[in-house]
Design a protein around this motif. Structure first.
Motif, PDB file in Angstrom:
ATOM      1  N   ASN A 109       0.834  -1.206   0.000  1.00 17.86           N
ATOM      2  CA  ASN A 109       0.000   0.000   0.000  1.00 17.86           C
ATOM      3  C   ASN A 109       0.870   1.258   0.000  1.00 17.86           C
ATOM      4  OD1 ASN A 109      -2.610   1.052  -0.070  1.00 17.86           O
ATOM      5  ND2 ASN A 109      -2.495   1.577   2.082  1.00 17.86           N
ATOM      6  N   ILE A 110       1.781   1.345  -0.990  1.00 15.01           N
ATOM      7  CA  ILE A 110       2.681   2.492  -1.113  1.00 15.01           C
ATOM      8  C   ILE A 110       2.572   3.042  -2.529  1.00 15.01           C
ATOM      9  CG2 ILE A 110       5.086   3.267  -1.071  1.00 15.01           C
ATOM     10  CD1 ILE A 110       5.642   1.062   0.962  1.00 15.01           C
ATOM     11  N   PHE A 111       2.411   4.349  -2.633  1.00  9.50           N
ATOM     12  CA  PHE A 111       2.294   5.000  -3.939  1.00  9.50           C
ATOM     13  C   PHE A 111       3.262   6.167  -4.004  1.00  9.50           C
ATOM     14  CE2 PHE A 111      -1.717   3.050  -2.902  1.00  9.50           C
ATOM     15  CZ  PHE A 111      -2.068   2.384  -4.069  1.00  9.50           C
ATOM     16  N   LEU A 112       3.946   6.283  -5.112  1.00  4.26           N
ATOM     17  CA  LEU A 112       4.894   7.370  -5.321  1.00  4.26           C
ATOM     18  C   LEU A 112       4.339   8.324  -6.368  1.00  4.26           C
ATOM     19  CD1 LEU A 112       8.295   5.445  -5.453  1.00  4.26           C
ATOM     20  CD2 LEU A 112       7.253   6.587  -3.500  1.00  4.26           C
ATOM     21  N   ILE A 113       4.359   9.620  -6.035  1.00  3.56           N
ATOM     22  CA  ILE A 113       3.935  10.657  -6.987  1.00  3.56           C
ATOM     23  C   ILE A 113       5.166  11.482  -7.322  1.00  3.56           C
ATOM     24  CG2 ILE A 113       2.465  12.667  -7.340  1.00  3.56           C
ATOM     25  CD1 ILE A 113       0.495  11.399  -5.388  1.00  3.56           C
ATOM     26  N   ALA A 114       5.595  11.428  -8.567  1.00  2.00           N
ATOM     27  CA  ALA A 114       6.832  12.084  -8.968  1.00  2.00           C
ATOM     28  C   ALA A 114       6.575  13.031 -10.127  1.00  2.00           C
ATOM     29  CB  ALA A 114       7.891  11.041  -9.355  1.00  2.00           C
ATOM     30  N   GLY A 115       7.476  13.994 -10.292  1.00  2.00           N
ATOM     31  CA  GLY A 115       7.363  14.936 -11.393  1.00  2.00           C
ATOM     32  C   GLY A 115       8.404  16.029 -11.273  1.00  2.00           C
TER      33      GLY A 115
END
Length: 284
Positions: A28-34
């Motif tokens: 249950n881990i989400f990465l938001i990158a940009g």
């Protein structure tokens, strides 16, 4: 508590309807990158705004500064509508009388088009939330701001239905008490800069607030409250059981303790002021 989905509709840089789903696979881990300037901080800010609205100033000093820089919450909220739609609303030729009618009676079929371009909202759906005495699988929170009418509204649905208890308590209080307290929100919504700021906390007031937040996160506060209540009960029983002389002596001692604690607070404030002057003289 798990975030199931987040919707940003015409919120700042997020034009149109933008939905992000968080469906766990194995972890249950989400990465938001940009890249810089592509909306990561805006995404984070949208969650805080959705949950707390104008009370977001209590979550982090950054939000307080942003609102002050905008010269008030109303201006801050108006600036959060996507610029393209803000320009469209500003270019609409609406008479003063028609505006009054919309404020009084709401949008009609003749001016419904304004509502479509003037409103932005953020919606968060949360699962696995425990609320005492209320069966709950999903909580959906949507905060909306109308740029044309300068009106903010919030809607909270429990399993898709309006809950009368939550409505009676007040949605902002309900969110703070049963979903996520403002005191611990700073540990859920932060970036790398915030980690540095937490590590560099120096003033007594900041340390005190941080300590309260730690207690909330770790669940220590509940035990501290129980302990405090038991101590108060013990003192109450002692007062009632003691002689008149003992009661008078205890009252004097209690008053002395309060006086000393007040003096300590005054001295701590003076020490902070002196420390500030020392830093200033060192810099000079």
């Amino acid at each position: 508590m798990f975030i199931d989905s987040i919707i940003l509709h015409n919120y700042r840089a997020y034009k149109g309807h933008n939905e992000t789903l968080f469906k766990p696979d194995k972890k249950n881990i989400f990465l938001i990158a940009g890249n810089n300037g592509f909306g990561k901080t805006t995404f984070l800010t949208s969650l805080v705004w959705c949950l707390y609205g104008k009370l977001m100033v209590d979550v982090d000093e950054k939000f307080r500064r942003d609102i002050n820089d905008a010269q008030g919450y109303k201006n801050y909220a108006r600036q959060s509508l996507h610029k393209e739609f803000a320009n469209l609303v500003d270019s609409c030729h609406i008479s003063v009388e028609e505006r009054r009618q919309i404020v009084r009676n709401g949008y009609s079929s003749n001016n419904e088009y304004i509502k479509g371009i003037a409103q932005y909202y953020v919606e968060v759906s949360i699962t696995n939330v425990f609320i005492p005495s209320i069966p709950c699988r999903t909580i959906t929170i949507r905060r909306t701001y109308d740029y044309f009418l300068d009106i903010e509204s919030i809607e909270v649905l429990i399993d898709g239905q309006v809950n009368e208890l939550a409505k009676e308590v007040g949605y902002d209080i309900f969110i703070n008490d049963f979903v996520l307290s403002k005191d611990i929100a700073k540990f859920f919504f932060f970036d790398a800069e915030k980690i540095v700021n937490l590590a560099e906390v120096k003033s007594i007031d900041e340390k005190r607030r941080l300590s309260i937040a730690y207690s909330e996160v770790l669940g220590i506060k509940k035990y501290e409250d129980i302990k405090r209540n038991l101590e108060n009960l013990r003192l109450k029983f002692r007062k009632n059981a003691g002689s008149t002389i003992s009661k008078t002596k205890l009252d004097k001692l209690t008053y002395s303790v309060e006086e000393i604690e007040e003096q300590i607070r005054i001295k701590e404030t003076e020490r902070e002021t002196i420390d500030g002057e020392i830093q200033k003289y060192r810099a000079e």
